[in-house]
Design a protein around this motif. Structure first.
Motif, PDB file in Angstrom:
ATOM      1  N   ASN A   1       0.855  -1.181   0.000  1.00 37.29           N
ATOM      2  CA  ASN A   1       0.000   0.000   0.000  1.00 37.29           C
ATOM      3  C   ASN A   1       0.896   1.238   0.000  1.00 37.29           C
ATOM      4  N   LEU A   2       0.989   1.919  -1.146  1.00 36.21           N
ATOM      5  CA  LEU A   2       1.889   3.065  -1.243  1.00 36.21           C
ATOM      6  C   LEU A   2       1.425   4.242  -0.409  1.00 36.21           C
ATOM      7  N   ARG A   3       0.132   4.365  -0.185  1.00 34.60           N
ATOM      8  CA  ARG A   3      -0.390   5.492   0.576  1.00 34.60           C
ATOM      9  C   ARG A   3      -0.290   5.199   2.078  1.00 34.60           C
ATOM     10  N   GLY A   4       0.587   5.910   2.737  1.00 34.27           N
ATOM     11  CA  GLY A   4       0.697   5.778   4.180  1.00 34.27           C
ATOM     12  C   GLY A   4       1.485   4.585   4.667  1.00 34.27           C
ATOM     13  N   HIS A   5       2.193   3.893   3.767  1.00 34.56           N
ATOM     14  CA  HIS A   5       2.899   2.691   4.225  1.00 34.56           C
ATOM     15  C   HIS A   5       3.993   3.001   5.235  1.00 34.56           C
ATOM     16  N   ASN A   6       4.509   4.225   5.246  1.00 35.76           N
ATOM     17  CA  ASN A   6       5.553   4.568   6.212  1.00 35.76           C
ATOM     18  C   ASN A   6       4.998   4.858   7.590  1.00 35.76           C
ATOM     19  N   ARG A   7       3.682   4.934   7.707  1.00 30.15           N
ATOM     20  CA  ARG A   7       3.067   5.188   9.012  1.00 30.15           C
ATOM     21  C   ARG A   7       2.568   3.903   9.667  1.00 30.15           C
ATOM     22  N   GLN A   8       2.801   2.770   9.041  1.00 30.77           N
ATOM     23  CA  GLN A   8       2.353   1.505   9.610  1.00 30.77           C
ATOM     24  C   GLN A   8       3.176   1.184  10.854  1.00 30.77           C
ATOM     25  N   ALA A   9       2.532   0.556  11.800  1.00 27.89           N
ATOM     26  CA  ALA A   9       3.213   0.184  13.041  1.00 27.89           C
ATOM     27  C   ALA A   9       4.422  -0.690  12.746  1.00 27.89           C
ATOM     28  N   GLY A  10       5.536  -0.384  13.387  1.00 29.29           N
ATOM     29  CA  GLY A  10       6.739  -1.184  13.226  1.00 29.29           C
ATOM     30  C   GLY A  10       7.583  -0.837  12.018  1.00 29.29           C
ATOM     31  N   ARG A  11       7.134   0.088  11.191  1.00 28.43           N
ATOM     32  CA  ARG A  11       7.886   0.456   9.983  1.00 28.43           C
ATOM     33  C   ARG A  11       9.121   1.257  10.377  1.00 28.43           C
ATOM     34  N   ASN A  12      10.258   0.897   9.831  1.00 21.13           N
ATOM     35  CA  ASN A  12      11.514   1.565  10.142  1.00 21.13           C
ATOM     36  C   ASN A  12      11.702   2.729   9.169  1.00 21.13           C
ATOM     37  N   VAL A  13      11.285   3.926   9.576  1.00 23.31           N
ATOM     38  CA  VAL A  13      11.398   5.081   8.694  1.00 23.31           C
ATOM     39  C   VAL A  13      12.832   5.568   8.594  1.00 23.31           C
ATOM     40  N   HIS A  14      13.700   5.156   9.507  1.00 17.20           N
ATOM     41  CA  HIS A  14      15.106   5.560   9.426  1.00 17.20           C
ATOM     42  C   HIS A  14      15.753   4.992   8.168  1.00 17.20           C
ATOM     43  N   GLN A  15      15.358   3.794   7.800  1.00 15.05           N
ATOM     44  CA  GLN A  15      15.878   3.177   6.585  1.00 15.05           C
ATOM     45  C   GLN A  15      15.399   3.956   5.360  1.00 15.05           C
TER      46      GLN A  15
END
Length: 62
Positions: free
Chosen positions: A35-49
């Motif tokens: 899911n491209l929309r909001g996939h970085n806000r999913q729980a456990g997602r490592n946004v640092h990467q």
């Protein structure tokens, strides 16, 4: 995220997405993004990467 986190102008964001479309797709595939929309806000997602990925490409543009 490019605009908010890296203070990149909206038109530059569009250009970045166009220029690095293939790299972004490969990144998404490696992360299992469905899911491209909001996939970085999913729980456990490592946004640092993701931030490191973006930073690397922004440095290549300058």
């Amino acid at each position: 995220m490019l605009g908010r986190t890296f203070n990149v102008h909206r038109d530059a964001v569009k250009q970045f997405l166009h220029t690095y479309d293939r790299d972004i797709q490969q990144y998404h595939d490696s992360q299992g993004v469905t899911n491209l929309r909001g996939h970085n806000r999913q729980a456990g997602r490592n946004v640092h990467q993701l931030k490191a990925f973006v930073q690397k490409h922004l440095q290549n543009l300058s």
